[in-house]
Design a protein around this motif. Sequence first.
Motif, PDB file in Angstrom:
ATOM      1  N   SER A   1       0.839  -1.209   0.000  1.00 59.42           N
ATOM      2  CA  SER A   1       0.000   0.000   0.000  1.00 59.42           C
ATOM      3  C   SER A   1       0.869   1.251   0.000  1.00 59.42           C
ATOM      4  O   SER A   1       1.372   1.667   1.045  1.00 59.42           O
ATOM      5  CB  SER A   1      -0.935   0.013   1.210  1.00 59.42           C
ATOM      6  OG  SER A   1      -1.691   1.217   1.234  1.00 59.42           O
TER       7      SER A   1
ATOM      8  N   ARG B   1      -0.318   4.176  -0.557  1.00 60.17           N
ATOM      9  CA  ARG B   1      -1.131   5.191   0.119  1.00 60.17           C
ATOM     10  C   ARG B   1      -0.866   5.182   1.626  1.00 60.17           C
ATOM     11  O   ARG B   1      -0.616   6.236   2.228  1.00 60.17           O
ATOM     12  CB  ARG B   1      -2.616   4.927  -0.155  1.00 60.17           C
ATOM     13  CG  ARG B   1      -3.542   5.941   0.507  1.00 60.17           C
ATOM     14  CD  ARG B   1      -4.997   5.537   0.341  1.00 60.17           C
ATOM     15  NE  ARG B   1      -5.882   6.520   0.930  1.00 60.17           N
ATOM     16  CZ  ARG B   1      -6.364   7.591   0.298  1.00 60.17           C
ATOM     17  NH1 ARG B   1      -6.035   7.801  -0.961  1.00 60.17           N
ATOM     18  NH2 ARG B   1      -7.167   8.429   0.918  1.00 60.17           N
TER      19      ARG B   1
ATOM     20  N   TYR C   1      -6.284  -4.194   5.444  1.00 59.13           N
ATOM     21  CA  TYR C   1      -6.548  -3.807   4.057  1.00 59.13           C
ATOM     22  C   TYR C   1      -5.337  -3.974   3.139  1.00 59.13           C
ATOM     23  O   TYR C   1      -5.483  -3.896   1.921  1.00 59.13           O
ATOM     24  CB  TYR C   1      -7.040  -2.363   3.993  1.00 59.13           C
ATOM     25  CG  TYR C   1      -8.295  -2.129   4.795  1.00 59.13           C
ATOM     26  CD1 TYR C   1      -9.457  -2.854   4.531  1.00 59.13           C
ATOM     27  CD2 TYR C   1      -8.329  -1.203   5.829  1.00 59.13           C
ATOM     28  CE1 TYR C   1     -10.608  -2.652   5.270  1.00 59.13           C
ATOM     29  CE2 TYR C   1      -9.479  -0.991   6.576  1.00 59.13           C
ATOM     30  CZ  TYR C   1     -10.610  -1.719   6.294  1.00 59.13           C
ATOM     31  OH  TYR C   1     -11.751  -1.529   7.033  1.00 59.13           O
ATOM     32  N   ALA C   2      -4.164  -4.147   3.710  1.00 57.45           N
ATOM     33  CA  ALA C   2      -2.968  -4.418   2.909  1.00 57.45           C
ATOM     34  C   ALA C   2      -2.400  -5.760   3.358  1.00 57.45           C
ATOM     35  O   ALA C   2      -3.143  -6.621   3.814  1.00 57.45           O
ATOM     36  CB  ALA C   2      -1.958  -3.277   3.058  1.00 57.45           C
TER      37      ALA C   2
END
Length: 291
Positions: A177, A179, A228-229
Amino acid sequence: MFTVNDLWAGVARPLVLTAATVVIAAHITRRRFTARDSRSWAGPLAVGIGFAGGYWSLFGWGGFPPLDASEWLLFLTLPLVILGTLDSLLHVGLPGTLLTTVVAAPSAMLLLSWPLVKSHDTFQPDALLLTVVASALTVGWIVAMDALAARVSAARLSAILLVAAAPASVALGLSGSQRLAQIGGALAATQAGAMVAHLGLGHAGVGRGSMLVSGVLYAGLLLCGHVYAQLTLVNAVLLFAAPAVAWAAQIPGHRFDGRKRWVTQLAAVAAVAGWAMLRAILEFNVEATNY
């Protein structure tokens, strides 16, 4: 792929905003507060302004409610800053800080993990359990770091958080990720800015509310990286625990002067956070080899 603009927006800007807020607040309020209080009350505000400024520079404000769960990190900043600043100004003490933390930390963790907790219109027990555990650990982390903040200078505390947050940013990037890595870089930059400002202003403690803001954002960032990652649970726990390892040099019976304690604490934090970063590098290399 990181660019020069990313470094300016996500590192230089939050660093400058945080440092400037601390310095300006200290000069404005020095006549009304003690030297310590003139800076400590602004700690949560400085971190919040620096983090929000860096986030906005990188990604903009986005819509509300956010579509991406990690965007809650930005929207959580304002209420955390308000609570943290009130904590520092009112000197509510441990009971008040604990009450604020018990409300703020679980609320933040639940918002960040909600898409996972309620998936396919049903509650996921494993995800809910993870959120509860993350909330409890975050409360404990903030209480422990609050206690440490009363024993070390503001500059040293910022250095401790910086030495943990910078490897966390790298580990998040290697975990898939960019981000989250950029958000982690912005958070690390706020600690660099606070450290520079406090070193320039001289020795002082830090307001308890600073740990509420930094702690929830740091824990929330790692939670997002795990759910989420591809940040492994082991690496997330190591990175989360790293700042608290600084307590090792505060154990009664360990005789360190100021300089040795600085070195010991930062080396201990760097060792744990660096271990997690090294694990992420090795895992990334293994995955790249398999393709």
